[in-house]
Design a protein around this motif. Structure first.
Motif, mmCIF file in Angstrom:
data_model
loop_
_atom_site.group_PDB
_atom_site.id
_atom_site.type_symbol
_atom_site.label_atom_id
_atom_site.label_comp_id
_atom_site.label_asym_id
_atom_site.label_seq_id
_atom_site.Cartn_x
_atom_site.Cartn_y
_atom_site.Cartn_z
ATOM 1 N N ARG A 30 -5.295 45.320 -57.904
ATOM 2 C CA ARG A 30 -4.740 43.968 -57.767
ATOM 3 C C ARG A 30 -5.465 43.193 -56.672
ATOM 4 O O ARG A 30 -5.785 42.019 -56.831
ATOM 5 N N PHE A 31 -5.745 43.854 -55.544
ATOM 6 C CA PHE A 31 -6.476 43.198 -54.464
ATOM 7 C C PHE A 31 -7.866 42.789 -54.945
ATOM 8 O O PHE A 31 -8.325 41.681 -54.682
ATOM 9 N N GLN A 41 -8.791 42.129 -57.974
ATOM 10 C CA GLN A 41 -8.646 40.999 -58.893
ATOM 11 C C GLN A 41 -8.415 39.695 -58.131
ATOM 12 O O GLN A 41 -8.959 38.651 -58.489
ATOM 13 N N LEU A 42 -7.614 39.749 -57.072
ATOM 14 C CA LEU A 42 -7.358 38.555 -56.266
ATOM 15 C C LEU A 42 -8.635 38.078 -55.578
ATOM 16 O O LEU A 42 -8.915 36.875 -55.529
ATOM 17 N N LYS A 93 -10.820 36.484 -58.141
ATOM 18 C CA LYS A 93 -10.286 35.164 -58.469
ATOM 19 C C LYS A 93 -10.621 34.153 -57.369
ATOM 20 O O LYS A 93 -11.027 33.026 -57.648
ATOM 21 N N LEU A 94 -10.468 34.563 -56.105
ATOM 22 C CA LEU A 94 -10.812 33.694 -54.984
ATOM 23 C C LEU A 94 -12.292 33.331 -55.004
ATOM 24 O O LEU A 94 -12.673 32.203 -54.721
ATOM 25 N N GLN A 147 -2.630 30.217 -51.189
ATOM 26 C CA GLN A 147 -1.693 31.083 -51.908
ATOM 27 C C GLN A 147 -2.366 32.393 -52.325
ATOM 28 O O GLN A 147 -1.794 33.466 -52.172
ATOM 29 N N LEU A 148 -3.588 32.303 -52.853
ATOM 30 C CA LEU A 148 -4.312 33.513 -53.245
ATOM 31 C C LEU A 148 -4.616 34.397 -52.040
ATOM 32 O O LEU A 148 -4.518 35.630 -52.125
ATOM 33 N N GLN A 149 -4.976 33.785 -50.931
ATOM 34 C CA GLN A 149 -5.240 34.568 -49.721
ATOM 35 C C GLN A 149 -3.971 35.269 -49.245
ATOM 36 O O GLN A 149 -4.013 36.433 -48.849
ATOM 37 N N ASP A 155 -1.446 36.148 -51.150
ATOM 38 C CA ASP A 155 -1.200 37.232 -52.112
ATOM 39 C C ASP A 155 -2.078 38.442 -51.805
ATOM 40 O O ASP A 155 -1.633 39.587 -51.896
ATOM 41 N N ALA A 156 -3.333 38.187 -51.424
ATOM 42 C CA ALA A 156 -4.261 39.273 -51.101
ATOM 43 C C ALA A 156 -3.798 40.032 -49.857
ATOM 44 O O ALA A 156 -3.838 41.265 -49.825
ATOM 45 N N GLU A 209 -0.842 42.156 -50.759
ATOM 46 C CA GLU A 209 -1.277 43.329 -51.515
ATOM 47 C C GLU A 209 -1.889 44.377 -50.583
ATOM 48 O O GLU A 209 -1.634 45.576 -50.741
#
Length: 145
Positions: free
Chosen positions: A52-53, A55-56, A59-60, A74-76, A78-79, A82
């Motif tokens: 998951r990390f 993938q994040l 994505k970033l 938000q993505l940061q 989430d990372a 995770e």
């Protein structure tokens, strides 16, 4: 016999380079080629980070210029979340997990308030961007060392 102080310095340098690589990939997303992203993903896999990390981070790295700063923040967040969840047991005892979670909560509240505001406050967004990058760097360095 290896010198523990020397290996600690080496690990710190490796972690610093890794954080710099991660920052570069996220900051220069519009200039990153697919091959560069593939290399980053391979390296993150070698570091045994969660899928998951990875993938994040992918994505970033692929965010286009159309993405808003709040989406990046938000993505940061989430990372970081995770990393905390997947690596908490492997982190050193002095890793500031509680402070990371507190900062994560504050950043998320800030993004929520800014997104609901009728007028975009660039200064506050910039501050949140800096805080989220700093938080991600700190957690990432602790996770790979």
């Amino acid at each position: 016999m290896t010198n523990p102080k020397k290996s600690s310095i080496s690990a710190t340098r490796k972690g610093g380079r890794a954080a710099a690589l991660l920052r570069a990939a996220v900051t220069l997303a519009q200039f990153v080629t697919p091959e560069m992203i593939d290399k980053l993903v391979q390296w993150l896999k070698q570091m045994n980070l969660s899928q998951r990390f990875i993938q994040l981070m992918e994505k970033l790295s692929k965010l286009s210029q159309r993405a808003t700063p709040l989406e990046q923040i938000q993505l940061q967040c989430d990372a970081v979340e995770e990393l905390i969840e997947s690596r908490a047991t492997e982190l050193s005892d002095d890793a500031p997990i509680t402070q990371w979670r507190d900062e994560l909560s504050k950043i998320r509240r800030g993004t929520k308030l800014i997104s609901k505001a009728s007028v975009s406050d660039r200064k506050k967004i910039k501050e949140l961007q800096q805080r989220s990058k700093k938080l991600l760097d700190s957690a990432f360095n602790a996770a790979i060392n």
